[in-house]
Design an enzyme around this catalytic site. Structure first.
Site, PDB file in Angstrom:
ATOM      1  N   LYS A 125       0.802  -1.232  -0.034  1.00  0.00           N
ATOM      2  CA  LYS A 125      -0.087  -0.028  -0.156  1.00  0.00           C
ATOM      3  C   LYS A 125       0.896   1.060  -0.182  1.00  0.00           C
ATOM      4  O   LYS A 125       1.473   1.386   1.137  1.00  0.00           O
ATOM      5  CB  LYS A 125      -0.975  -0.026   1.359  1.00  0.00           C
TER       6      LYS A 125
ATOM      7  N   ARG B 253     -10.469   9.809   2.697  1.00  0.00           N
ATOM      8  CA  ARG B 253     -10.285  10.572   4.036  1.00  0.00           C
ATOM      9  C   ARG B 253     -11.185  11.379   4.251  1.00  0.00           C
ATOM     10  O   ARG B 253     -11.929  11.700   5.434  1.00  0.00           O
ATOM     11  CB  ARG B 253      -8.859  11.217   3.828  1.00  0.00           C
TER      12      ARG B 253
ATOM     13  N   LYS C  52       1.864   9.917   6.028  1.00  0.00           N
ATOM     14  CA  LYS C  52       1.873   8.575   6.215  1.00  0.00           C
ATOM     15  C   LYS C  52       2.888   7.881   5.751  1.00  0.00           C
ATOM     16  O   LYS C  52       3.123   6.801   5.619  1.00  0.00           O
ATOM     17  CB  LYS C  52       0.465   7.880   5.900  1.00  0.00           C
TER      18      LYS C  52
ATOM     19  N   GLU D  23       7.635  -7.325   0.782  1.00  0.00           N
ATOM     20  CA  GLU D  23       6.461  -7.056   1.432  1.00  0.00           C
ATOM     21  C   GLU D  23       5.577  -8.308   1.479  1.00  0.00           C
ATOM     22  O   GLU D  23       4.911  -9.070   2.513  1.00  0.00           O
ATOM     23  CB  GLU D  23       5.443  -5.682   1.263  1.00  0.00           C
TER      24      GLU D  23
ATOM     25  N   LYS E  28      -2.355  -1.579  -3.639  1.00  0.00           N
ATOM     26  CA  LYS E  28      -3.045  -0.502  -3.648  1.00  0.00           C
ATOM     27  C   LYS E  28      -2.460   0.961  -3.608  1.00  0.00           C
ATOM     28  O   LYS E  28      -1.409   0.777  -2.984  1.00  0.00           O
ATOM     29  CB  LYS E  28      -3.889  -0.509  -2.162  1.00  0.00           C
TER      30      LYS E  28
ATOM     31  N   SER F 291     -10.304   5.610  -3.988  1.00  0.00           N
ATOM     32  CA  SER F 291     -11.412   6.753  -4.001  1.00  0.00           C
ATOM     33  C   SER F 291     -10.669   7.737  -5.132  1.00  0.00           C
ATOM     34  O   SER F 291     -11.704   8.181  -5.700  1.00  0.00           O
ATOM     35  CB  SER F 291     -11.381   7.147  -2.590  1.00  0.00           C
TER      36      SER F 291
ATOM     37  N   TYR G  35     -15.324   1.079  -5.977  1.00  0.00           N
ATOM     38  CA  TYR G  35     -16.554   1.814  -5.839  1.00  0.00           C
ATOM     39  C   TYR G  35     -17.597   1.801  -6.890  1.00  0.00           C
ATOM     40  O   TYR G  35     -18.727   2.060  -6.865  1.00  0.00           O
ATOM     41  CB  TYR G  35     -16.247   3.304  -5.427  1.00  0.00           C
TER      42      TYR G  35
HETATM   43  C1  PBG Z   1      -6.952   3.477   6.025  1.00  0.00           C
HETATM   44  C2  PBG Z   1      -7.205   2.997   4.683  1.00  0.00           C
HETATM   45  C3  PBG Z   1      -7.275   4.014   3.790  1.00  0.00           C
HETATM   46  C4  PBG Z   1      -7.833   3.566   2.702  1.00  0.00           C
HETATM   47  C5  PBG Z   1      -8.379   2.299   2.683  1.00  0.00           C
HETATM   48  N1  PBG Z   1      -8.015   2.183   4.228  1.00  0.00           N
HETATM   49  C6  PBG Z   1      -6.761   5.488   3.697  1.00  0.00           C
HETATM   50  C7  PBG Z   1      -5.225   5.777   4.113  1.00  0.00           C
HETATM   51  O1  PBG Z   1      -4.509   5.080   4.193  1.00  0.00           O
HETATM   52  O2  PBG Z   1      -5.263   7.054   4.635  1.00  0.00           O
HETATM   53  C8  PBG Z   1      -7.988   4.251   1.155  1.00  0.00           C
HETATM   54  C9  PBG Z   1      -8.970   3.665   0.254  1.00  0.00           C
HETATM   55  C10 PBG Z   1      -9.421   4.565  -0.703  1.00  0.00           C
HETATM   56  O3  PBG Z   1      -8.981   5.761  -1.058  1.00  0.00           O
HETATM   57  O4  PBG Z   1     -10.430   4.168  -1.536  1.00  0.00           O
HETATM   58  N2  PBG Z   1      -6.153   2.438   6.715  1.00  0.00           N
END
Ligand code: PBG
Length: 330
Positions: A202, A212, A224, A240, A255, A281, A320
């Site tokens: 990720k 968010r 992050k 990983e 992701k 998203s 989505y």
């Molecule tokens: C948080 C998490 C995130 C998403 C899924 N789980 C956001 C982040 O890491 O800040 C993002 C999913 C998306 O953007 O559709 N642990």
């Protein structure tokens, strides 16, 4: 110009594109609703359907509305949903203690869903951010995000989700030792049948912004980058994968999806575990925004994106667009 020129060519790839019949026969990849996982945002209340501005067409739904959508998804052949709770600010604290409340919003929603649709796979996210007053995925001390002290919280959260009936838990914080620690906690509490969908690669991505917004979960300070991966790296993703595999992951995930097709492909080659990809998203928002201006044909763009993610090597896609796509397949 001589328009009658004919050259001798042994190989003419266009022959296999001549009409829809041959195109269907030689098609290498297909996406069906069975490949999709529908992410859903849950909010407290009844009859709530709160639009998310940066994700047109997506809503924060109260548990009763989640039931309705899940019923439709299941009827259309979508095998799974992934749940994310949107909590009021008052329930958030530095230790994310609401995350293991047996009567919490998420736990109640899972119970309800599994009661109604035992065959629908319910996936829950294991990370502190939706419950944290700091908006980070781990405990924060002196501006640092703590790795090991966060583990106990994640284990409690995962076990509480399993007790509520979750089929799979999805550790998403990208910190170290998550999968193994959670696996052990699940096994010791009698939940050996609950699977782990690991957020294995990720990235610290700009494409999570709308998510968010949906959860009001943006970090209150900093970013992050000390836990999520650097977008510049792909070999690190394979490191990983090896770790998550050794720690007992059942599925590994990459992701975001579209900007990381090369990583999906590399991960596919590096493991025999099923590979998931999260069409996040921001990827959703981009298509919606362009389509609303008339700059993209939404249906065609969505079909192409999902196909590309599958072609790169993903066995399943969180998107989505899952419900829209499944509706069109009817
Ligand atoms: C948080 C998490 C995130 C998403 C899924 N789980 C956001 C982040 O890491 O800040 C993002 C999913 C998306 O953007 O559709 N642990």
């Amino acid at each position: 110009m001589k328009s009658s020129l004919i050259i001798e060519l042994a190989s003419r790839p266009r022959r296999n594109r001549k009409n829809e019949g041959i195109r269907r026969l030689v098609r290498e990849t297909a996406v069906t609703p069975s490949d999709l996982i529908l992410p859903l945002f849950v909010v407290e209340g009844r009859d709530q359907e709160i639009p998310i501005e940066s994700m047109p067409g997506c809503f924060r739904l109260s548990p009763d509305r989640i039931l309705g959508i899940a019923a439709e998804a299941a009827a259309l052949g979508v095998p799974a949903v992934a749940l994310f709770p949107a909590l009021e600010e008052g329930l958030k604290d530095p230790a994310a203690s609401e995350s293991w409340n047996p009567d919490g919003l998420l736990q109640r929603t899972v119970k309800m869903l599994k009661g109604e649709f035992p065959e629908l796979l319910v996936i829950t996210d294991v990370a502190m951010d939706p419950y944290s007053s700091d908006g980070h995925d781990g405990l924060v001390r002196d501006g640092k995000i703590l790795n090991d002290p966060t583990l106990e919280i994640l284990a409690r959260m995962a076990v509480s989700q399993a007790e509520a009936g979750a089929d799979m838990v999805a550790p998403s914080d990208m910190m170290d030792g998550r999968v193994g620690f959670i696996r052990e906690a699940l096994d010791r509490s009698g939940h050996a049948e609950v699977g782990i969908l690991a957020y294995t690669a990720k990235y610290a991505s700009a494409f999570y912004g709308p998510f968010r917004d949906a959860l009001d979960s943006a970090p209150k300070s900093g970013d992050k980058k000390t836990y999520q991966m650097d977008p510049a790296n792909s070999r690190e993703a394979l490191r990983e994968v090896l770790l998550d595999e050794a720690e007992g992951a059942d599925i590994v995930m990459v992701k975001p999806a579209l900007p990381y097709l090369d990583v999906i492909s590399a991960v596919r080659g590096a493991t025999d575990l099923p590979v998931a990809a999260y069409n996040v998203s921001g990827e959703y928002a981009m298509i919606k925004a362009a389509a609303s201006q008339g700059w993209l044909d939404e249906e065609a763009a969505v079909n192409e994106v999902l196909l590309a993610i599958k072609r790169a090597g993903a066995d399943m896609i969180l998107s989505y667009f899952a419900l829209d796509f499944a509706r069109r397949c009817q």
